[in-house]
Motif scaffolding. Sequence first.
Motif, PDB file in Angstrom:
ATOM      1  N   ALA A   1      17.573  47.051   9.330  1.00  0.00           N
ATOM      2  CA  ALA A   1      16.129  47.206   9.512  1.00  0.00           C
ATOM      3  C   ALA A   1      15.781  47.254  10.999  1.00  0.00           C
ATOM      4  O   ALA A   1      14.947  48.068  11.421  1.00  0.00           O
ATOM      5  N   CYS A   2      16.409  46.423  11.818  1.00  0.00           N
ATOM      6  CA  CYS A   2      16.152  46.440  13.262  1.00  0.00           C
ATOM      7  C   CYS A   2      16.586  47.759  13.881  1.00  0.00           C
ATOM      8  O   CYS A   2      15.907  48.267  14.788  1.00  0.00           O
ATOM      9  N   ARG A   3      17.681  48.330  13.404  1.00  0.00           N
ATOM     10  CA  ARG A   3      18.110  49.637  13.921  1.00  0.00           C
ATOM     11  C   ARG A   3      17.061  50.699  13.628  1.00  0.00           C
ATOM     12  O   ARG A   3      16.731  51.519  14.486  1.00  0.00           O
ATOM     13  N   ILE A   4      16.521  50.681  12.409  1.00  0.00           N
ATOM     14  CA  ILE A   4      15.477  51.642  12.037  1.00  0.00           C
ATOM     15  C   ILE A   4      14.245  51.441  12.912  1.00  0.00           C
ATOM     16  O   ILE A   4      13.646  52.402  13.400  1.00  0.00           O
ATOM     17  N   LEU A   5      13.859  50.197  13.118  1.00  0.00           N
ATOM     18  CA  LEU A   5      12.677  49.918  13.937  1.00  0.00           C
ATOM     19  C   LEU A   5      12.886  50.334  15.394  1.00  0.00           C
ATOM     20  O   LEU A   5      11.980  50.880  16.018  1.00  0.00           O
ATOM     21  N   GLN A   6      14.075  50.106  15.923  1.00  0.00           N
ATOM     22  CA  GLN A   6      14.339  50.491  17.309  1.00  0.00           C
ATOM     23  C   GLN A   6      14.268  52.000  17.486  1.00  0.00           C
ATOM     24  O   GLN A   6      13.805  52.486  18.508  1.00  0.00           O
ATOM     25  N   LEU A   7      14.702  52.758  16.472  1.00  0.00           N
ATOM     26  CA  LEU A   7      14.586  54.207  16.536  1.00  0.00           C
ATOM     27  C   LEU A   7      13.129  54.654  16.543  1.00  0.00           C
ATOM     28  O   LEU A   7      12.815  55.744  17.006  1.00  0.00           O
ATOM     29  N   SER A   8      12.248  53.791  16.029  1.00  0.00           N
ATOM     30  CA  SER A   8      10.809  54.084  16.005  1.00  0.00           C
ATOM     31  C   SER A   8      10.072  53.464  17.188  1.00  0.00           C
ATOM     32  O   SER A   8       8.851  53.484  17.232  1.00  0.00           O
ATOM     33  N   GLY A   9      10.810  52.858  18.112  1.00  0.00           N
ATOM     34  CA  GLY A   9      10.198  52.304  19.311  1.00  0.00           C
ATOM     35  C   GLY A   9       9.695  50.881  19.185  1.00  0.00           C
ATOM     36  O   GLY A   9       8.928  50.418  20.023  1.00  0.00           O
ATOM     37  N   ILE A  10      10.117  50.168  18.152  1.00  0.00           N
ATOM     38  CA  ILE A  10       9.705  48.770  17.968  1.00  0.00           C
ATOM     39  C   ILE A  10      10.908  47.869  18.233  1.00  0.00           C
ATOM     40  O   ILE A  10      11.953  48.002  17.597  1.00  0.00           O
ATOM     41  N   LYS A  11      10.736  46.945  19.176  1.00  0.00           N
ATOM     42  CA  LYS A  11      11.827  46.039  19.546  1.00  0.00           C
ATOM     43  C   LYS A  11      11.802  44.780  18.691  1.00  0.00           C
ATOM     44  O   LYS A  11      10.775  44.115  18.587  1.00  0.00           O
ATOM     45  N   CYS A  12      12.942  44.463  18.086  1.00  0.00           N
ATOM     46  CA  CYS A  12      13.092  43.217  17.328  1.00  0.00           C
ATOM     47  C   CYS A  12      13.418  42.101  18.321  1.00  0.00           C
ATOM     48  O   CYS A  12      14.376  42.201  19.078  1.00  0.00           O
ATOM     49  N   LEU A  13      12.623  41.046  18.305  1.00  0.00           N
ATOM     50  CA  LEU A  13      12.839  39.930  19.227  1.00  0.00           C
ATOM     51  C   LEU A  13      13.821  38.901  18.681  1.00  0.00           C
ATOM     52  O   LEU A  13      14.347  38.088  19.438  1.00  0.00           O
ATOM     53  N   GLY A  14      14.055  38.927  17.379  1.00  0.00           N
ATOM     54  CA  GLY A  14      14.984  37.988  16.773  1.00  0.00           C
ATOM     55  C   GLY A  14      14.956  38.092  15.268  1.00  0.00           C
ATOM     56  O   GLY A  14      14.113  38.787  14.697  1.00  0.00           O
TER      57      GLY A  14
END
Length: 73
Positions: free
Chosen positions: A51-64
């Motif tokens: 899920a974090c990989r998908i979000l990072q591709l959309s420009g959203i950084k996972c903080l933890g």
Amino acid sequence: MNSFIILRSQTAAMRAASILNRASIPAQHTKLTLPSGCVFTVKIKTDPDEACRILQLSGIKCLGIKREDELLK
């Protein structure tokens, strides 16, 4: 088991939940109260790293990532 992806803001959590739902990953935005304070998260039941990989591709950084069993301790 539920996992919580910690994000920067409520807006980011709402946007992240929408992105993950469109990617066929059921998600909902939530607010968690931790000993260090409140954080905005996306609650999911699938692999949080994917899920974090998908979000990072959309420009959203996972903080933890917090897993439900860690919060119950």
